[in-house]
Motif scaffolding. Structure first.
Motif: not given
Length: 670
Positions: A118-119, A194-198, A305-306
């Protein structure tokens, strides 16, 4: 990891789940929900914004056209989402910014419990008092394995952590560590990178483990700051925003001029400002160029993101939800030389009246999209009413988990995938604010400049009940059919006296008082049931439950028997969870304080839909709850999940200021 999808008819991998929450985006801000209609009409005095990426997401998935937020302002809205409860049960209510979210199970706890990593990324604002980073409700203490973003509510008013033009520099945290070197990092870009990196790292290292991401943007909320440059070409794995991780150049748009870039189509856009086609059109004021750019930037970020999900070949097994925390705002936080922002320019409130902080449709109805290829059919339109605290229960079912019994939400999975029977959402909102409904020309005269004060909203089918400036429980609801009358101009209260009384009863049967947010109806008597016949005793049902808490979905009982009162000695049965169902007879109208001695077992008690006692999270105390009840019979459900080899239960109550005593058999019925 496998989980069962009860409506899909087969076993499937647990999906990744991404919950995208934007800040102050109106129902009317998204193309497929409203702006495309403006473009088709081509009324030159009515400018429009295009959102091609969100439109694509919607066309490939589902749009929820009657979805509401739990509160018309950010902190309580987010608290209800994360906890899965309405505002009558939430620990954060009204304008309690930076208050701790409360000691209970979050959406992240539920998913982590069944194997998810979870993040949380972005805006939090629910951390509680104290000195950072040791806040009592830091995301890492609330079910999240990782966190990156703004902890404090006020920090989310700035979209440049270092060079903020409105309030100066702000603090971004990576877990408990303060992040340095965020020069020229526009937060929408920063959080997306950051979301993409995670996601990329997760797929490299833990591709067999599902993940849950709570991605809470701080835009378009507050100061209308612009990005440094155009959106990077491409998107996904090799294009779009990229995380570099180098102080001073943390992301690939952290260079150029801060607060400088306007999308070309908005920089040159003109409109018929005086509604006279014989006079030349003028350019959009820069304030609206800014808003449109921020809005379009969100569209690009979501599209990026998509694309990444497609590039990593995980789109088909990733459920993505896009929604907003409340209706549109009239805030821009810009210097005085700028035109003040008003959502009238783009009609961000669509065809509704009300904005952020209103409980009319414009303040609560949110443009919501669900995307999950092979599960959600492209072009799906979900018109059934729903609300944001339904997502905890939905994600629980999707993951093969179960939401805690405390939840007020229902699973939306049947509506999304088109299989199974959809339970009706219990839509209830309460909120208080000292302002007024804006006096916009687009709003009905009866709504303009209306005092807000204490407000409530609830919905049943097509009918919505609304109360503004509530002085007492006797105040009538305005009643509207929001399908036929979305602007809420035809008050049907006089034609629906029975529905009026039902709405008043539902409002009292859906909440419990909170001393931190007092209401004028807190001590009103919850109505008893009328016209029913009752027998002595309760029905005790036993279940075998393999959960760390009492779940909201129980399955089939192992055994059932009639008992005189809720005690372990009476219950019998082989299960580890006992549920007593029936009615409690209240001998005299007034205040009742209940307490449960349960010997370290999980315990929960609901009267009507009121969470009277919640001892499901912490099991080391004697949980209590107070409710004002009318004399007569009230439906009750009592739950005990045994955690001890010699469990016990003793339920007591105290009337008004009288001594506490055991609720004996003369008060229990079925």
């Amino acid at each position: 990891m496998l989980g069962v999808f009860p409506y899909a008819g087969y076993t499937q991998e647990k999906p990744n789940i991404i919950f995208i929450l934007v800040d102050d985006l109106g129902y009317g801000d998204i193309g497929v929900f409203f702006q495309n209609e403006r473009k088709v009409r081509n009324e030159r005095s009515e400018p429009w914004i295009m959102t091609p990426m969100l439109d694509k997401m919607a066309n490939e998935g589902a749009i929820l056209t009657n979805h509401y937020t739990a509160a018309p302002v950010c902190a309580p809205s987010r608290a209800s989402i994360l906890m899965g409860v309405n505002q009558g049960h939430a620990h954060v209510r009204n304008n309690q910014f930076d208050k701790e979210i409360g000691d209970n199970y979050t959406m992240a706890d539920v998913l982590k419990n069944v194997g998810y990593e979870t993040i949380a990324i972005g805006k939090w604002g629910l951390q509680g008092k104290g000195k950072g980073p040791d806040w009592p409700a830091h995301p890492l203490k609330k079910g999240f394995d990782h966190y990156f973003g703004y902890i404090r509510h006020g920090d989310g008013h700035e979209h440049y952590p270092v060079e903020g033009i409105y309030r100066g520099s702000k603090e971004v945290y990576d877990g408990y560590e303060l992040v340095e070197g965020l020069d020229k990092s526009y937060t929408g870009d920063l959080f997306t990178a950051k979301a993409k990196d995670f996601i990329i790292s997760h797929q490299k290292e833990k591709s067999d483990q599902p993940f849950f991401m709570y991605l809470a943007y701080d835009t378009p909320h507050a100061v209308l700051e612009l990005p440094t440059q155009d959106y990077p070409a491409g998107g996904g794995l090799n294009g779009g925003l990229q995380w570099l991780g180098t102080p001073g150049k943390m992301i690939n748009t952290a260079f150029g001029e801060v607060d400088s870039f306007t999308y070309p189509e908005f920089a040159t856009a003109t409109y018929d400002h005086d509604k006279d086609e014989n006079t030349p059109e003028i350019e959009w004021p820069s304030t609206y160029q800014r808003y449109a750019t921020v809005n379009r930037r969100i569209d690009d970020q979501v599209g990026d993101l998509m694309q990444l999900l497609d590039d990593l070949d995980i789109s088909k097994n990733t459920l993505v939800i896009f929604t907003s925390d409340n209706g549109p705002s009239r805030e821009s936080y810009l210097p005085k030389e700028y035109v003040a922002y008003t959502p009238e320019f783009f009609n961000n409130f669509a065809n509704f009246d009300g904005i952020k902080r209103d409980v009319y449709e414009g303040g609560l109805r949110t443009a919501t999209i669900a995307h999950w290829p092979t599960h959600i059919k492209a072009g799906t339109v979900v018109s059934a009413p729903s609300i944001s605290y339904d997502w905890m229960t939905t994600f629980a079912e999707v993951s093969g988990a179960a939401a805690p019994i405390r939840t007020d939400g229902v699973s939306l999975l049947p509506s999304l995938i088109g299989k199974g029977k959809q339970a009706s959402s219990k839509i209830y909102v309460e909120y208080s604010q000292n302002g007024k409904v804006p006096g916009y020309d687009e709003f009905l005269e009866s709504h303009r400049n209306k005092k807000r004060g204490e407000m409530q909203m609830l919905r049943k089918g097509e009918m919505v009940g609304v109360r503004y400036d509530i002085q007492s429980q006797e105040d009538d609801f305005e009643i509207y059919n929001v399908i036929k009358d979305p602007q809420q101009g035809n008050n049907l209260a006089n034609e629906n006296p029975k529905l009026q009384e039902e709405f008043k009863s539902i409002a009292l049967r859906s909440r419990i008082a909170d001393s931190g947010a007092p209401r004028p109806y807190d001590s009103s008597l919850v109505p008893a049931l009328k016209g029913l016949k009752f027998k002595d005793g309760l029905v005790a049902s036993s279940y075998k439950v393999q959960r760390a808490f009492i779940p909201s979905v129980l399955g089939k009982a192992i055994s059932e028997k009639v008992v005189a009162l809720p005690t372990i000695d009476e219950e019998g049965g082989d299960g580890n969870l006992v549920v007593w169902t029936g009615y409690i007879k209240v001998p005299e109208s007034g205040k009742y304080s209940f307490s449960a001695d349960r010997k370290k077992s999980h315990f929960f008690m609901r009267i009507h839909d009121i969470s009277v006692i919640d001892g499901n999270y912490a099991i080391d105390d004697s949980p209590q709850g107070t409710v004002h009840l009318e004399a007569g019979y009230h439906p009750v459900k009592i739950y005990l999940l045994k955690e001890d080899s010699s469990p016990k239960l003793e339920l007591s109550w105290a009337f008004e200021n009288e001594p506490n005593k055991v609720v004996n058999s003369e008060y229990w019925f079925r």
